[in-house]
Design a protein around this motif. Structure first.
Motif, PDB file in Angstrom:
ATOM      1  N   TRP A 176       0.834  -1.209   0.000  1.00  0.00           N
ATOM      2  CA  TRP A 176       0.000   0.000   0.000  1.00  0.00           C
ATOM      3  C   TRP A 176       0.864   1.252   0.000  1.00  0.00           C
ATOM      4  O   TRP A 176       1.945   1.272   0.601  1.00  0.00           O
ATOM      5  N   GLU A 178       1.379   4.940   1.368  1.00  0.00           N
ATOM      6  CA  GLU A 178       0.985   5.645   2.594  1.00  0.00           C
ATOM      7  C   GLU A 178       0.044   6.803   2.301  1.00  0.00           C
ATOM      8  O   GLU A 178      -0.800   7.162   3.117  1.00  0.00           O
ATOM      9  N   LEU A 185      -5.085   3.677   3.429  1.00  0.00           N
ATOM     10  CA  LEU A 185      -4.235   2.683   4.078  1.00  0.00           C
ATOM     11  C   LEU A 185      -4.967   1.818   5.116  1.00  0.00           C
ATOM     12  O   LEU A 185      -4.675   0.614   5.204  1.00  0.00           O
ATOM     13  N   PRO A 186      -5.904   2.350   5.920  1.00  0.00           N
ATOM     14  CA  PRO A 186      -6.605   1.466   6.869  1.00  0.00           C
ATOM     15  C   PRO A 186      -7.285   0.270   6.206  1.00  0.00           C
ATOM     16  O   PRO A 186      -7.401  -0.796   6.825  1.00  0.00           O
ATOM     17  N   GLY A 188      -6.001  -1.322   3.649  1.00  0.00           N
ATOM     18  CA  GLY A 188      -4.901  -2.260   3.444  1.00  0.00           C
ATOM     19  C   GLY A 188      -4.581  -3.012   4.718  1.00  0.00           C
ATOM     20  O   GLY A 188      -4.318  -4.222   4.701  1.00  0.00           O
ATOM     21  N   GLN A 189      -4.603  -2.310   5.839  1.00  0.00           N
ATOM     22  CA  GLN A 189      -4.359  -2.949   7.132  1.00  0.00           C
ATOM     23  C   GLN A 189      -5.445  -3.971   7.436  1.00  0.00           C
ATOM     24  O   GLN A 189      -5.155  -5.083   7.918  1.00  0.00           O
ATOM     25  N   LEU A 190      -6.706  -3.626   7.138  1.00  0.00           N
ATOM     26  CA  LEU A 190      -7.812  -4.556   7.355  1.00  0.00           C
ATOM     27  C   LEU A 190      -7.686  -5.773   6.449  1.00  0.00           C
ATOM     28  O   LEU A 190      -7.897  -6.918   6.884  1.00  0.00           O
ATOM     29  N   ALA A 192      -4.941  -7.078   5.091  1.00  0.00           N
ATOM     30  CA  ALA A 192      -3.834  -7.935   5.524  1.00  0.00           C
ATOM     31  C   ALA A 192      -4.200  -8.740   6.766  1.00  0.00           C
ATOM     32  O   ALA A 192      -3.833  -9.916   6.885  1.00  0.00           O
ATOM     33  N   SER A 193      -4.944  -8.128   7.684  1.00  0.00           N
ATOM     34  CA  SER A 193      -5.317  -8.836   8.914  1.00  0.00           C
ATOM     35  C   SER A 193      -6.399  -9.880   8.677  1.00  0.00           C
ATOM     36  O   SER A 193      -6.614 -10.746   9.526  1.00  0.00           O
ATOM     37  N   ARG A 199       1.241 -10.485   4.925  1.00  0.00           N
ATOM     38  CA  ARG A 199       2.136  -9.422   5.381  1.00  0.00           C
ATOM     39  C   ARG A 199       1.753  -8.120   4.705  1.00  0.00           C
ATOM     40  O   ARG A 199       1.330  -8.105   3.541  1.00  0.00           O
ATOM     41  N   LEU A 200       1.874  -7.024   5.444  1.00  0.00           N
ATOM     42  CA  LEU A 200       1.598  -5.696   4.890  1.00  0.00           C
ATOM     43  C   LEU A 200       2.907  -4.933   4.730  1.00  0.00           C
ATOM     44  O   LEU A 200       3.714  -4.858   5.660  1.00  0.00           O
ATOM     45  N   THR A 202       4.050  -1.137   3.690  1.00  0.00           N
ATOM     46  CA  THR A 202       3.617   0.226   3.406  1.00  0.00           C
ATOM     47  C   THR A 202       4.782   1.004   2.815  1.00  0.00           C
ATOM     48  O   THR A 202       5.887   0.974   3.353  1.00  0.00           O
TER      49      THR A 202
END
Length: 233
Positions: A176, A178, A185-186, A188-190, A192-193, A199-200, A202
């Motif tokens: 992702w 930044e 980006l949030p 992308g974090q969601l 990946a989780s 793995r994420l 940034t």
């Protein structure tokens, strides 16, 4: 569906996003083709496939899955940007035996917004990205045409990949920018989780078109993931 092939080695398949084309990977091909056979796709309705009607996300995923089977491609590294990442999630979930590595670049599969509101973010997305790439974005959008773009934008915003994520068994890297103004980006974090073992990565100072905004960092992240030492277990 038109595609270009270059390099030799294990297969890497590149899938562009909405209003894009295979040309969006131009800054990545030299690095990727040193050790890999790279297939750069032009989705139906875009680039060299622009004379065809654009397909839905699900129909594009089915077409790519059938193409992988017909070409007997295995141990594939599947790389998708934005709408292409959305499509690749569905391909990986439906054809796990073909996909070894899945790389999702600013994928749109969890984006929840109206097409109108997303369109309002386009000027900011252009400003935060590499300015010299704007003519390519505008040219490819013009070639695809407003009807294809509108149909695909509405379709991808209605199609959530939430049901696919538990089905993904491929090694997965989420990349992702930044400063992404289109798919923040949030998300992308969601994403990946929500994928087992994902793995994420940034990349700072990059916007939505990460592989263009920061090609050296992007190429290094992809090659580290694909060719680097595997974690045990």
């Amino acid at each position: 569906m038109h595609y270009r092939v270059s390099g030799e080695g294990s297969p890497v398949v590149l899938v562009h996003g909405l209003s894009g084309s295979s040309r969006w990977w131009r800054r990545n091909l030299d690095a990727l083709t040193r050790h890999h056979r790279v297939y750069s796709l032009d989705l139906s309705g875009y680039g060299s496939s622009r004379r065809q009607r654009a397909l839905t996300v699900r129909d594009s995923a089915a077409l790519i899955g059938n193409w992988l089977e017909a070409e007997q491609l295995s141990d594939v590294t599947l790389v998708g940007h934005s709408m292409g990442g959305h499509i690749c999630i569905r391909v990986a979930a439906g054809h796990p035996q073909r996909i070894e590595n899945l790389i999702l670049v600013a994928a749109s599969g969890l984006l929840k917004a109206s097409a109108y509101r997303t369109a309002l973010n386009l000027p900011r997305a252009l400003v935060t990205g590499r300015k010299r790439f704007v003519p390519r974005i505008l040219t490819d959008a013009l070639l695809a045409g407003p009807l294809n773009l509108w149909r695909n934008a509405r379709d991808l915003l209605k199609d959530s990949v939430q049901d696919c994520l538990p089905l993904i068994t491929s090694r997965t890297l989420v990349v992702w920018g930044e400063r992404d103004a289109l798919v923040p980006l949030p998300l992308g974090q969601l994403l990946a989780s929500s994928i087992a073992g994902a793995r994420l990565e940034t990349i700072s100072h990059a916007g939505h078109v990460v592989m263009v905004d920061a090609p050296d960092e992007f190429n290094a992240a992809v090659l580290r993931f694909v060719d680097g030492p595997r974690a045990s277990g």
